[in-house]
Design a protein around this motif. Structure first.
Motif, PDB file in Angstrom:
ATOM      1  N   GLU B  88       0.595  -1.169  -0.292  1.00 52.75           N
ATOM      2  CA  GLU B  88       0.491  -0.077   0.212  1.00 52.75           C
ATOM      3  C   GLU B  88       0.488   1.128   0.263  1.00 52.75           C
ATOM      4  O   GLU B  88       2.068   1.565   0.313  1.00 52.75           O
ATOM      5  CB  GLU B  88      -0.530   0.104   1.245  1.00 52.75           C
ATOM      6  CG  GLU B  88      -2.381   1.230   1.585  1.00 52.75           C
ATOM      7  CD  GLU B  88      -2.496   1.048   2.891  1.00 52.75           C
ATOM      8  OE1 GLU B  88      -3.277   1.911   2.785  1.00 52.75           O
ATOM      9  OE2 GLU B  88      -2.605  -0.704   3.146  1.00 52.75           O
ATOM     10  N   PHE B  90       1.144   5.257   0.244  1.00 52.19           N
ATOM     11  CA  PHE B  90       0.328   6.568   0.020  1.00 52.19           C
ATOM     12  C   PHE B  90       0.709   7.857  -0.193  1.00 52.19           C
ATOM     13  O   PHE B  90       2.233   8.634   0.460  1.00 52.19           O
ATOM     14  CB  PHE B  90      -0.599   7.242   1.705  1.00 52.19           C
ATOM     15  CG  PHE B  90       0.407   7.201   2.841  1.00 52.19           C
ATOM     16  CD1 PHE B  90       0.882   6.193   2.963  1.00 52.19           C
ATOM     17  CD2 PHE B  90       0.505   7.537   3.299  1.00 52.19           C
ATOM     18  CE1 PHE B  90       2.904   5.891   3.898  1.00 52.19           C
ATOM     19  CE2 PHE B  90       1.810   8.580   4.112  1.00 52.19           C
ATOM     20  CZ  PHE B  90       2.197   7.894   4.944  1.00 52.19           C
ATOM     21  N   ARG B  99       4.107   2.349   2.888  1.00 52.50           N
ATOM     22  CA  ARG B  99       3.717   1.926   4.641  1.00 52.50           C
ATOM     23  C   ARG B  99       3.803   1.284   5.397  1.00 52.50           C
ATOM     24  O   ARG B  99       4.785   1.745   5.845  1.00 52.50           O
ATOM     25  CB  ARG B  99       1.584   1.918   3.972  1.00 52.50           C
ATOM     26  CG  ARG B  99       0.999   2.007   5.817  1.00 52.50           C
ATOM     27  CD  ARG B  99      -0.510   1.205   5.631  1.00 52.50           C
ATOM     28  NE  ARG B  99      -1.181   1.276   6.642  1.00 52.50           N
ATOM     29  CZ  ARG B  99      -1.322   2.176   8.047  1.00 52.50           C
ATOM     30  NH1 ARG B  99      -1.406   3.714   7.264  1.00 52.50           N
ATOM     31  NH2 ARG B  99      -1.827   2.029   9.368  1.00 52.50           N
TER      32      ARG B  99
END
Lengths: 225, 250
Positions: B88, B90, B99
């Protein structure tokens, strides 16, 4: 640069601490049988030498410099048993006094440097010496290759530990490539310096080079006039 | 060398027996390392405990942080982690981070720093000699303790020897700038080895002539009261309670 606390998970660290303790116990036995009561002063001064030589900087290029790790060099000079003990003590003191290398990671560091570094270095030295003709320059060539081989192997020890219990997110193949690549380069330096240093010791006091006469050599006590 | 690290003060931390302190530090670091980084408030408490221990030992935070600089290379390594990895992602300002990488990086920095700080407190409040005695009481094989005590006794002699060789090289106009100078430095290392080894031989002979038979005479050590253990174990126990309470609630 030693492994700090928290880099490898606790179960792996504990397991390697067990392996390291067993290896050190074997080295103690081996050192006692070859060196007897000389073990403490000679391994002690070897430890001091390793500690000091790790502070000796070798300029590489553009202001960067590296230092000797000394596993293979110590094994060739004083024999693998005393060398493992000396390196273990160096790591123990670096961890306890200088906070260099985590206390919970001590077993990991001892495994890589005092066991793999020393024994792979020594084994390759003996193997290469057997192939080469029996003369003094072969000792230097064998020392070069021993230094060259021992460093990436010690790094491979780290990769193994990382594969079992690493806490970072780099993939194992990334770590393997990065560690082996850089440590191969470091190994070249280590090999060159080990070979030059062994050659220099050979030139003035070849009787001190354990790997020159093999394990049958009786360590003589020599008094200066 | 060991003596240069020790800072003499009169404090509870200084007066604790060294083996008790070693166990306390090890216990504390084990708790820290076993705590997942996602329980981040626990790490704030751990840091507070370290600072409390340093304050009790009358060590300034400045000294503590200065000696912790040894950890910097690993921090640099950990800083890379959020940028390399999988999973993931971000956005954080202009940066695009992973992450998991960020968490792992923070974890390595936090745990490594706490480990380094704890070890620094140990070595600033305990003389190297005392640490060795502590290791002896913790049943480290005698021969290892002897090797370590030789190392500590001679490390200044040998590093001074190295320094003299450096001065000798430089006063002859030597300036190490690159690979072509390795031979000179490697020869110095060899000379250092021969000098160390010969010193080891002389020390050994001197010991033999004084009746050494492989065992060093033991100085008797007084037994440690429960009070010392309780005092020393306050910090790791608090850390353990913190970690466990987050585990139960987390």
């Amino acid at each position: 640069m030693h492994i700090p606390d928290g880099f490898i998970d606790v179960p792996t660290s504990v397991a390697f601490a067990g392996i390291a303790a067993a290896g050190v116990a074997l080295s103690l036995k081996g050192a006692k049988s070859t060196l007897d009561e000389k073990t403490a002063p000679l391994a002690g001064l070897t430890a001091t030498f390793i500690f000091a030589v790790q502070m000796l900087n070798f300029p590489v290029a553009a202001g960067t410099s590296g230092h000797l790790l000394g596993g293979a060099l110590a094994a060739i000079l004083v024999g693998p048993w005393a060398a493992s003990l000396a390196l273990t003590v160096v790591l123990l003191m670096q961890g306890l006094l200088f906070a260099d290398g985590g206390l919970t990671a001590l077993g990991l560091n001892v495994f890589n440097m005092s066991l793999i570094g020393v024994w792979v270095g020594y084994a390759s030295f003996i193997a290469i010496k057997k192939i080469l003709p029996k003369n003094k320059s072969s000792i230097s060539i064998a020392a070069f290759l021993a230094g060259l081989i021992s460093v990436p192997f010690a790094a491979a020890g780290f990769v193994l530990q990382y594969a079992i219990g690493g806490t970072a997110t780099f993939s194992i193949s990334q770590v393997l490539t990065a560690m082996l690549g850089t440590h191969f380069l470091i190994g070249i330096g280590e090999g060159v310096i080990s070979a030059l240093a062994v050659g220099a010791v050979m030139a003035s006091r070849s009787d001190l080079v354990y790997g020159y006469k093999g394990s049958q050599q009786v360590l003589e006590t020599r008094v200066k006039e | 060398m060991g003596e240069r690290l020790y800072i003499h003060r009169h404090s509870v931390v200084h007066s604790l027996p060294s083996h008790v302190k070693i166990i306390a530090v090890l216990f504390f670091v084990l708790v820290v390392v076993s705590t997942p980084i996602t329980y981040w408030p626990a790490f704030v408490i751990f840091l507070a405990l370290v600072i409390a221990a340093a304050t009790a030992g009358k060590i300034s935070i400045f000294t503590l942080s200065k000696r912790a600089l040894i950890e910097v290379p690993f921090i640099l390594f950990a800083v890379l982690m959020p940028f390399v990895g999988t999973g993931e992602r971000f956005e954080l300002g202009p940066l695009n981070l992973y992450r998991d990488g960020l968490l792992a990086g923070v974890s390595i920095v936090a745990k490594g720093t706490l480990g380094v700080l704890s070890a620094v407190i140990l070595s600033t409040t305990t003389t190297a000699r005392e640490i060795l005695r502590g290791l002896e009481r913790l049943r480290l094989p005698t021969i290892m303790v002897q090797i370590a005590s030789f190392m500590l006794r001679y490390v200044n002699v040998i590093s001074d020897e190295m320094e003299r060789m450096k001065i000798a090289r430089e006063s002859r106009g030597f300036d190490a700038t690159g690979v072509k100078h390795w031979k000179v430095i490697a020869t110095s290392a060899a000379a250092l080895f021969i000098r160390s080894y010969e010193r080891g031989e002389r020390v050994h002979l001197a010991m033999l002539s004084r009746g050494f038979d492989g065992e060093l005479p033991h100085t008797e050590s007084k037994s440690v009261g429960a009070k010392a253990w309780v005092t020393a174990l306050v910090f790791p126990t608090l850390a353990l309670i913190t970690s466990l309470s987050f585990k139960m609630n987390g």
